[in-house]
Design a protein around this motif. Structure first.
Motif, PDB file in Angstrom:
ATOM      1  N   LEU A 242      -2.843   4.390  13.482  1.00 52.45           N
ATOM      2  CA  LEU A 242      -2.769   3.174  12.220  1.00 52.45           C
ATOM      3  C   LEU A 242      -4.357   3.023  11.921  1.00 52.45           C
ATOM      4  CD1 LEU A 242       0.800   1.501  12.995  1.00 52.45           C
ATOM      5  CD2 LEU A 242      -0.031   3.127  10.983  1.00 52.45           C
ATOM      6  N   ARG A 243      -4.399   2.053  10.747  1.00 48.58           N
ATOM      7  CA  ARG A 243      -6.029   1.579  10.966  1.00 48.58           C
ATOM      8  C   ARG A 243      -6.161   0.820  10.041  1.00 48.58           C
ATOM      9  NH1 ARG A 243     -10.789   2.707  13.351  1.00 48.58           N
ATOM     10  NH2 ARG A 243     -10.577   4.830  14.061  1.00 48.58           N
ATOM     11  N   PRO A 244      -7.069  -0.737   9.814  1.00 47.05           N
ATOM     12  CA  PRO A 244      -6.833  -1.580   9.543  1.00 47.05           C
ATOM     13  C   PRO A 244      -6.838  -1.455   7.609  1.00 47.05           C
ATOM     14  CG  PRO A 244      -8.435  -2.056  11.382  1.00 47.05           C
ATOM     15  CD  PRO A 244      -7.664  -0.417  10.945  1.00 47.05           C
ATOM     16  N   LEU A 245      -6.235  -1.970   7.031  1.00 44.09           N
ATOM     17  CA  LEU A 245      -6.362  -1.659   5.191  1.00 44.09           C
ATOM     18  C   LEU A 245      -7.601  -1.932   4.531  1.00 44.09           C
ATOM     19  CD1 LEU A 245      -2.940  -2.479   3.659  1.00 44.09           C
ATOM     20  CD2 LEU A 245      -4.221   0.138   3.881  1.00 44.09           C
ATOM     21  N   ALA A 246      -7.940  -3.209   5.967  1.00 46.99           N
ATOM     22  CA  ALA A 246      -9.063  -3.736   5.253  1.00 46.99           C
ATOM     23  C   ALA A 246     -10.854  -3.274   5.545  1.00 46.99           C
ATOM     24  CB  ALA A 246      -9.523  -4.594   6.185  1.00 46.99           C
TER      25      ALA A 246
ATOM     26  N   GLY B 204     -12.279  -6.021  -0.514  1.00 45.09           N
ATOM     27  CA  GLY B 204     -12.115  -5.271   0.754  1.00 45.09           C
ATOM     28  C   GLY B 204     -11.413  -5.443   1.669  1.00 45.09           C
ATOM     29  N   HIS B 205     -10.015  -5.687   1.145  1.00 45.43           N
ATOM     30  CA  HIS B 205      -8.931  -6.256   1.836  1.00 45.43           C
ATOM     31  C   HIS B 205      -7.671  -5.115   1.008  1.00 45.43           C
ATOM     32  CE1 HIS B 205     -11.585  -9.604   2.829  1.00 45.43           C
ATOM     33  NE2 HIS B 205     -10.721  -9.645   4.169  1.00 45.43           N
ATOM     34  N   GLY B 206      -6.268  -5.491   1.987  1.00 47.19           N
ATOM     35  CA  GLY B 206      -5.338  -5.139   1.536  1.00 47.19           C
ATOM     36  C   GLY B 206      -5.793  -3.651   0.850  1.00 47.19           C
ATOM     37  N   LEU B 207      -4.522  -3.696  -0.713  1.00 49.32           N
ATOM     38  CA  LEU B 207      -4.741  -2.655  -0.748  1.00 49.32           C
ATOM     39  C   LEU B 207      -5.439  -2.703  -2.623  1.00 49.32           C
ATOM     40  CD1 LEU B 207      -0.802  -1.915  -1.453  1.00 49.32           C
ATOM     41  CD2 LEU B 207      -3.082  -0.966  -0.400  1.00 49.32           C
ATOM     42  N   SER B 208      -6.428  -3.707  -2.263  1.00 50.17           N
ATOM     43  CA  SER B 208      -7.705  -3.927  -3.278  1.00 50.17           C
ATOM     44  C   SER B 208      -8.583  -3.052  -3.535  1.00 50.17           C
ATOM     45  CB  SER B 208      -8.100  -4.992  -3.772  1.00 50.17           C
ATOM     46  OG  SER B 208      -6.878  -6.404  -4.285  1.00 50.17           O
ATOM     47  N   ASP B 209      -9.322  -2.911  -4.247  1.00 55.10           N
ATOM     48  CA  ASP B 209     -10.470  -1.995  -4.594  1.00 55.10           C
ATOM     49  C   ASP B 209     -11.942  -2.560  -3.455  1.00 55.10           C
ATOM     50  OD1 ASP B 209      -9.654  -0.803  -6.692  1.00 55.10           O
ATOM     51  OD2 ASP B 209     -11.528  -0.995  -8.082  1.00 55.10           O
ATOM     52  N   LYS B 210     -12.125  -1.518  -2.708  1.00 56.48           N
ATOM     53  CA  LYS B 210     -13.253  -1.769  -1.649  1.00 56.48           C
ATOM     54  C   LYS B 210     -15.063  -1.339  -1.961  1.00 56.48           C
ATOM     55  CE  LYS B 210      -9.242  -1.291   1.231  1.00 56.48           C
ATOM     56  NZ  LYS B 210      -8.484  -1.736   0.157  1.00 56.48           N
ATOM     57  N   PRO B 211     -15.383  -2.305  -2.952  1.00 55.85           N
ATOM     58  CA  PRO B 211     -16.637  -1.730  -3.441  1.00 55.85           C
ATOM     59  C   PRO B 211     -17.852  -1.898  -2.227  1.00 55.85           C
ATOM     60  CG  PRO B 211     -16.321  -4.435  -4.092  1.00 55.85           C
ATOM     61  CD  PRO B 211     -15.265  -3.498  -3.476  1.00 55.85           C
ATOM     62  N   ALA B 212     -18.561  -0.894  -2.571  1.00 52.69           N
ATOM     63  CA  ALA B 212     -19.859  -0.800  -1.342  1.00 52.69           C
ATOM     64  C   ALA B 212     -20.709  -2.746  -0.942  1.00 52.69           C
ATOM     65  CB  ALA B 212     -20.900  -0.040  -1.330  1.00 52.69           C
TER      66      ALA B 212
END
Length: 276
Positions: free
Chosen positions: A189-193, A66-74
């Motif tokens: 710009l928007r947050p990566l999170a 959910g954070h940074g450049l990692s996957d963000k599953p639902a």
């Protein structure tokens, strides 16, 4: 291929741990030390620590799901999900057992992983998160987290916002967060999170944690900022009664963001703990 020689400076890469891919920043060689950040943050915030500790350890700072450049599953933002990610990462790196250094959300996840997967964890440094955090503290945290999903005109606007939100952070720490935690979109710009992930993660921080602290058998160092507004003195005292065998360090003058506000003291605490 990532080799020891290539890790004199941090290397960023994505690692598929089965079902999810995590972005990490690696440096150094030696025993494995894994760093896990707080909610809305990312792996870059540990740079002041890893730049020193990578002289002795293979340091791996993780963008948690959910954070940074990692996957963000639902879905999948409970403690058990984050702990499973930690276990999967250690297995994928094939260098365990690992020393886990976790701040806030990362602290909760690190202790949970140590209790659930003791064969993969050597010890834990749990920074500014314990059982017994008060309901009103979580209420305020959720409000701040949900308010962070904004469109910013430029990097200067991000730094101004972060300086207001984190008034005790040094300018260098603010720059790290501004440079690493946002993505370019139309208009700024928007947050990566991911906003939905942050909302679910913040809600999940209210999960019962006392049983995890009762169960964990690996060495755990509890670190609290002296003026933390997340972990009250009462919450720390209650945790000490629950597990009087776990050492505690209180960092003078530091707020919740101990490792960013006081990296030198944090480094000393980590060194003393892992060398004991």
């Amino acid at each position: 291929m990532v080799t020891a020689a290539s890790l004199d400076v941090p290397v960023s890469r994505r690692i598929d741990i089965g079902g999810i891919t995590l972005n990490v920043r690696e440096a150094g060689d030696g025993p494995l030390m894994v760093f896990l950040h707080g909610i809305t943050s990312n792996s870059a915030v540990f740079a002041p620590l890893t730049s020193v500790l990578s002289r002795r350890f293979r340091t791996v700072s993780v963008d948690q799901r959910g954070h940074g450049l990692s996957d963000k599953p639902a879905t999948g933002y409970r403690a058990r999900d984050f702990a499973a990610d930690i276990a999967g990462l250690i297995e994928a790196l094939d260098r365990g057992p690992a020393i886990l250094i976790g701040h806030s959300l990362g602290s909760r996840n690190s202790v949970t992983a140590a209790a659930a997967y003791p064969h993969l964890v050597r010890s834990v440094v749990a920074i500014d998160f314990t059982p017994y955090i008060e309901t009103e503290v979580f209420d305020a945290l959720e409000q701040r987290v949900n308010g962070g999903d904004q469109l910013f005109a430029d990097r200067a606007a991000v730094e101004t916002y972060l300086a207001r939100r984190y008034p005790n952070l040094p300018a260098a720490a603010i720059r790290i967060r501004a440079e690493s935690g946002y993505r370019a979109v139309d208009g700024g710009l928007r947050p990566l999170a991911a906003p939905a992930a942050m909302a679910e993660t913040a809600s999940g921080l209210r999960e019962e944690l006392e049983s995890v602290y009762r169960a964990v058998e690996r060495p755990v160092l509890i670190v609290r900022g002296e003026v933390s507004t997340l972990v009250s003195a009462a919450a720390l005292a209650k945790t000490a009664r629950l597990r009087p065998d776990l050492p505690i360090v209180v960092v003078p003058g530091a707020d919740h963001y101990v490792n960013e506000v006081a990296p030198d003291i944090t480094l000393k605490a980590i060194a003393n703990f892992v060398d004991a």
